[in-house]
Design an enzyme around this catalytic site. Structure first.
Site, PDB file in Angstrom:
ATOM      1  N   ARG A 164     -12.592  56.565  15.940  1.00  0.00           N
ATOM      2  CA  ARG A 164     -12.757  57.793  15.145  1.00  0.00           C
ATOM      3  C   ARG A 164     -11.519  58.146  14.319  1.00  0.00           C
ATOM      4  NH1 ARG A 164     -15.364  59.723  19.944  1.00  0.00           N
ATOM      5  NH2 ARG A 164     -17.591  59.364  19.727  1.00  0.00           N
ATOM      6  N   LYS A 224      -9.138  57.259  -0.853  1.00  0.00           N
ATOM      7  CA  LYS A 224     -10.493  56.687  -0.940  1.00  0.00           C
ATOM      8  C   LYS A 224     -10.496  55.303  -0.314  1.00  0.00           C
ATOM      9  CE  LYS A 224     -12.552  58.853  -4.976  1.00  0.00           C
ATOM     10  NZ  LYS A 224     -13.168  58.620  -6.295  1.00  0.00           N
ATOM     11  N   GLU A 260      -4.707  50.935 -15.081  1.00  0.00           N
ATOM     12  CA  GLU A 260      -4.816  52.191 -14.309  1.00  0.00           C
ATOM     13  C   GLU A 260      -3.667  53.146 -14.669  1.00  0.00           C
ATOM     14  OE1 GLU A 260      -7.455  52.966 -12.602  1.00  0.00           O
ATOM     15  OE2 GLU A 260      -8.275  51.218 -11.550  1.00  0.00           O
ATOM     16  N   LYS A 303      -1.793  61.561 -10.621  1.00  0.00           N
ATOM     17  CA  LYS A 303      -2.907  61.445  -9.679  1.00  0.00           C
ATOM     18  C   LYS A 303      -2.708  62.408  -8.503  1.00  0.00           C
ATOM     19  CE  LYS A 303      -5.781  58.349  -6.956  1.00  0.00           C
ATOM     20  NZ  LYS A 303      -6.238  56.995  -6.686  1.00  0.00           N
ATOM     21  N   GLU A 325     -13.215  65.212  -4.323  1.00  0.00           N
ATOM     22  CA  GLU A 325     -13.956  65.025  -5.573  1.00  0.00           C
ATOM     23  C   GLU A 325     -15.142  65.971  -5.726  1.00  0.00           C
ATOM     24  OE1 GLU A 325     -13.842  60.917  -6.923  1.00  0.00           O
ATOM     25  OE2 GLU A 325     -15.780  61.209  -7.889  1.00  0.00           O
ATOM     26  N   ARG A 350     -11.448  65.826  -9.679  1.00  0.00           N
ATOM     27  CA  ARG A 350     -11.003  64.484  -9.287  1.00  0.00           C
ATOM     28  C   ARG A 350     -11.861  63.411  -9.961  1.00  0.00           C
ATOM     29  NH1 ARG A 350      -9.063  61.800  -3.486  1.00  0.00           N
ATOM     30  NH2 ARG A 350      -8.903  59.715  -4.374  1.00  0.00           N
ATOM     31  N   ASN A 403     -12.166  58.857 -12.742  1.00  0.00           N
ATOM     32  CA  ASN A 403     -13.114  57.763 -12.968  1.00  0.00           C
ATOM     33  C   ASN A 403     -13.263  57.416 -14.442  1.00  0.00           C
ATOM     34  OD1 ASN A 403     -13.875  57.400 -10.214  1.00  0.00           O
ATOM     35  ND2 ASN A 403     -14.987  59.327 -10.341  1.00  0.00           N
ATOM     36  N   HIS A 424     -14.509  54.056 -15.538  1.00  0.00           N
ATOM     37  CA  HIS A 424     -14.995  53.335 -14.353  1.00  0.00           C
ATOM     38  C   HIS A 424     -16.515  53.168 -14.303  1.00  0.00           C
ATOM     39  CE1 HIS A 424     -10.910  53.513 -13.039  1.00  0.00           C
ATOM     40  NE2 HIS A 424     -11.188  52.894 -11.904  1.00  0.00           N
ATOM     41  N   HIS A 475     -17.285  49.550 -13.782  1.00  0.00           N
ATOM     42  CA  HIS A 475     -17.957  49.012 -12.587  1.00  0.00           C
ATOM     43  C   HIS A 475     -19.190  48.203 -12.979  1.00  0.00           C
ATOM     44  CE1 HIS A 475     -16.122  51.975  -9.435  1.00  0.00           C
ATOM     45  NE2 HIS A 475     -15.334  50.966  -9.703  1.00  0.00           N
ATOM     46  N   HIS A 510     -10.843  43.867 -11.599  1.00  0.00           N
ATOM     47  CA  HIS A 510     -11.158  45.295 -11.637  1.00  0.00           C
ATOM     48  C   HIS A 510     -10.433  46.001 -12.802  1.00  0.00           C
ATOM     49  CE1 HIS A 510     -12.173  49.291 -10.204  1.00  0.00           C
ATOM     50  NE2 HIS A 510     -10.899  49.625 -10.306  1.00  0.00           N
TER      51      HIS A 510
HETATM   52  N1  NAD Z   1      -9.295  53.422  -3.365  1.00  0.00           N
HETATM   53  C1  NAD Z   1      -9.092  53.708  -4.641  1.00  0.00           C
HETATM   54  O1  NAD Z   1      -8.810  54.845  -5.012  1.00  0.00           O
HETATM   55  C2  NAD Z   1      -9.158  52.594  -5.651  1.00  0.00           C
HETATM   56  C3  NAD Z   1      -8.697  52.798  -6.957  1.00  0.00           C
HETATM   57  C4  NAD Z   1      -8.701  51.733  -7.844  1.00  0.00           C
HETATM   58  C5  NAD Z   1      -9.167  50.486  -7.437  1.00  0.00           C
HETATM   59  N2  NAD Z   1      -9.622  50.327  -6.168  1.00  0.00           N
HETATM   60  C6  NAD Z   1     -10.086  49.016  -5.706  1.00  0.00           C
HETATM   61  O2  NAD Z   1      -8.993  48.116  -5.738  1.00  0.00           O
HETATM   62  C7  NAD Z   1      -9.496  46.786  -5.857  1.00  0.00           C
HETATM   63  C8  NAD Z   1      -8.670  46.030  -6.877  1.00  0.00           C
HETATM   64  O3  NAD Z   1      -7.350  45.994  -6.430  1.00  0.00           O
HETATM   65  P1  NAD Z   1      -6.333  44.846  -6.915  1.00  0.00           P
HETATM   66  O4  NAD Z   1      -6.415  44.695  -8.369  1.00  0.00           O
HETATM   67  O5  NAD Z   1      -5.039  45.157  -6.277  1.00  0.00           O
HETATM   68  O6  NAD Z   1      -7.024  43.526  -6.338  1.00  0.00           O
HETATM   69  P2  NAD Z   1      -6.761  42.600  -5.046  1.00  0.00           P
HETATM   70  O7  NAD Z   1      -6.440  43.391  -3.866  1.00  0.00           O
HETATM   71  O8  NAD Z   1      -7.944  41.705  -5.001  1.00  0.00           O
HETATM   72  O9  NAD Z   1      -5.483  41.737  -5.453  1.00  0.00           O
HETATM   73  C9  NAD Z   1      -5.563  40.904  -6.581  1.00  0.00           C
HETATM   74  C10 NAD Z   1      -5.095  39.481  -6.289  1.00  0.00           C
HETATM   75  O10 NAD Z   1      -3.683  39.484  -6.213  1.00  0.00           O
HETATM   76  C11 NAD Z   1      -3.250  38.843  -5.005  1.00  0.00           C
HETATM   77  N3  NAD Z   1      -2.009  39.500  -4.668  1.00  0.00           N
HETATM   78  C12 NAD Z   1      -1.839  40.745  -4.165  1.00  0.00           C
HETATM   79  N4  NAD Z   1      -0.536  41.041  -4.106  1.00  0.00           N
HETATM   80  C13 NAD Z   1       0.116  39.966  -4.570  1.00  0.00           C
HETATM   81  C14 NAD Z   1       1.491  39.679  -4.771  1.00  0.00           C
HETATM   82  N5  NAD Z   1       2.429  40.585  -4.516  1.00  0.00           N
HETATM   83  N6  NAD Z   1       1.829  38.449  -5.232  1.00  0.00           N
HETATM   84  C15 NAD Z   1       0.876  37.541  -5.535  1.00  0.00           C
HETATM   85  N7  NAD Z   1      -0.436  37.766  -5.392  1.00  0.00           N
HETATM   86  C16 NAD Z   1      -0.804  38.980  -4.917  1.00  0.00           C
HETATM   87  C17 NAD Z   1      -4.385  39.010  -4.062  1.00  0.00           C
HETATM   88  O11 NAD Z   1      -4.376  37.994  -3.076  1.00  0.00           O
HETATM   89  C18 NAD Z   1      -5.586  38.890  -4.986  1.00  0.00           C
HETATM   90  O12 NAD Z   1      -5.883  37.537  -5.243  1.00  0.00           O
HETATM   91  C19 NAD Z   1     -10.952  46.909  -6.238  1.00  0.00           C
HETATM   92  O13 NAD Z   1     -11.741  46.578  -5.134  1.00  0.00           O
HETATM   93  C20 NAD Z   1     -11.120  48.376  -6.582  1.00  0.00           C
HETATM   94  O14 NAD Z   1     -12.412  48.844  -6.321  1.00  0.00           O
HETATM   95  C21 NAD Z   1      -9.615  51.346  -5.272  1.00  0.00           C
END
Ligand code: NAD
Length: 363
Positions: free
Chosen positions: A121, A143, A185, A225, A235, A239, A243, A246, A250, A262
């Protein structure tokens, strides 16, 4: 120098430590040193590249066991991986006074955050973002989510971290394509509510962003942010502005089936949101053109036929947008803009008009 940004959420408030020495600065932070034991949930790629960097921070407090590796890539945000991770956490006999250290990009952060929220939990999670995208956006705000065949991030919860450690040392190994995608972003924050910030971004150009400039831009984006999250944690209202880009993004990301990152999808989505705003006469054409020009200058492709995963189907995209979780009452909800730095929520997008717009964009 390490910046400290406070996310002001009362008893759920926390610090973001940002900069080249953030991991070192975090060593004596109460959120890290106060936990009984730590379990590392880390992106397998990051673990391979940065094992010693991570070991450093864990020197002091106890480590619960070997790191739990999360396979890299968006596919890890699934029920199957979540179940596996929760099973491994149980095997480590983690207790609620322990903390999870989520080390990786947004995928790891979203998955590990959800696992921490569900485990007995709820237990603490410390986010250690290692991509530019995760530093600028996903590690802050609480999130968490996994994806479903019907769409992205449809199953999840709000679970604020107890600390965010954004250490620039990780960025040394980040591929250029990922770095560019993450930049989207940062631009998004400026486009939503800070025209001066957008002008500073334009001035700093594309190449030769120094570490100090990057830190300053990240700090502005995170602080922006933080203000929105503090005012509307779950949200209920503003908030949703975060998006921007997005809903289109998406849809593109899902349709591209893994070809589009992304942040790349968000960049194209930002351009679409501004173009659609201009088409409706809500935003000056010149602002929409300026947004597109800047994103292209930053190495982000904005024209749908040029994107990895093209050609896209307008009908399929619209169908994805109809299923977006931000919709209500059967209407498509979009974040649009009256201009750069002036985004707003548009609750009743006309599906037929949107379809025509998408058809025009796809050609
Ligand atoms: N929770 C939220 O508020 C929020 C906001 C925006 C995006 N997201 C989510 O985030 C995700 C995208 O995140 P991302 O772009 O970080 O993608 P990711 O986590 O897939 O990382 C991208 C790639 O980079 C590699 N990588 C990570 N750090 C590295 C480093 N220091 N050196 C070399 N390689 C590295 C990873 O192995 C992966 O192949 C999506 O799923 C999206 O929906 C969430």
């Amino acid at each position: 120098m390490t910046d400290r940004i406070r996310i002001d959420l009362g008893e759920r408030g926390y610090d973001v430590l940002l900069g080249p020495g953030a991991l070192r600065a975090a060593r004596h932070h109460p959120a890290l040193s106060g936990a009984r034991r730590h379990a590392v949930l880390a992106d397998a790629n990051v673990l391979r590249l940065h094992r010693s960097r991570v070991a450093d921070v864990l020197d002091g407090p106890g480590l619960a066991g070997p790191p739990i590796e999360i396979p890299e890539g968006e596919r890890a945000k699934s029920f199957a991986t979540l179940e596996q991770v929760l099973g491994q956490m149980l095997d480590l006999e983690l207790e609620r006074g322990d903390a999870v250290l989520a080390i990786g990009g947004g995928v790891t952060g979203d998955l590990a955050g959800l696992a921490a929220a569900l485990y007995k939990r709820g237990m603490d999670v410390i986010q250690v973002p290692t991509t530019l995208l995760a530093m600028a956006d996903s590690s802050v705000g609480g999130k968490t989510a996994i994806n479903m065949p019907q769409g992205k991030n449809l199953i999840g919860t709000f679970h604020q971290p107890s600390l965010v450690i954004a250490d620039f040392g990780f960025l040394d190994t980040l591929p250029e394509r990922e770095r560019q995608a993450g930049f989207a972003e940062i631009v998004k924050a400026a486009l939503i509510g800070d025209r001066d910030f957008f002008e500073r971004l334009e001035k700093s150009g594309r190449d030769g962003l120094t570490a100090a400039q990057l830190q300053a831009h990240l700090k502005t984006a995170i602080t922006f942010k933080a203000g929105i999250v503090a005012a509307d944690e779950r949200e209920a209202g503003q908030r949703a502005l975060l998006n921007l880009g997005h809903t289109f993004g998406h849809a593109l990301e899902s349709e591209a089936g893994g070809a589009l990152l992304h942040g790349e999808a968000v960049a194209a989505g930002l351009a679409l949101a501004f173009d659609y705003s201009a088409r409706l006469g809500l935003c000056p054409e010149k602002d929409a053109a300026r947004v597109r020009a800047y994103l292209e200058l930053a190495g982000l492709r904005t024209r749908l036929p040029d994107l990895p995963g093209a050609p896209f189907s307008a009908t399929a995209m619209l169908d994805r947008m109809r299923h977006d979780k931000k919709n209500s009452g059967g209407h498509i909800r979009l974040v649009l803009a009256h201009g750069i730095g002036n985004a707003f929520i548009h609750d009743q997008a006309d599906a037929a008009d949107l379809l025509n717009f998408l058809k025009d964009q796809i050609q």
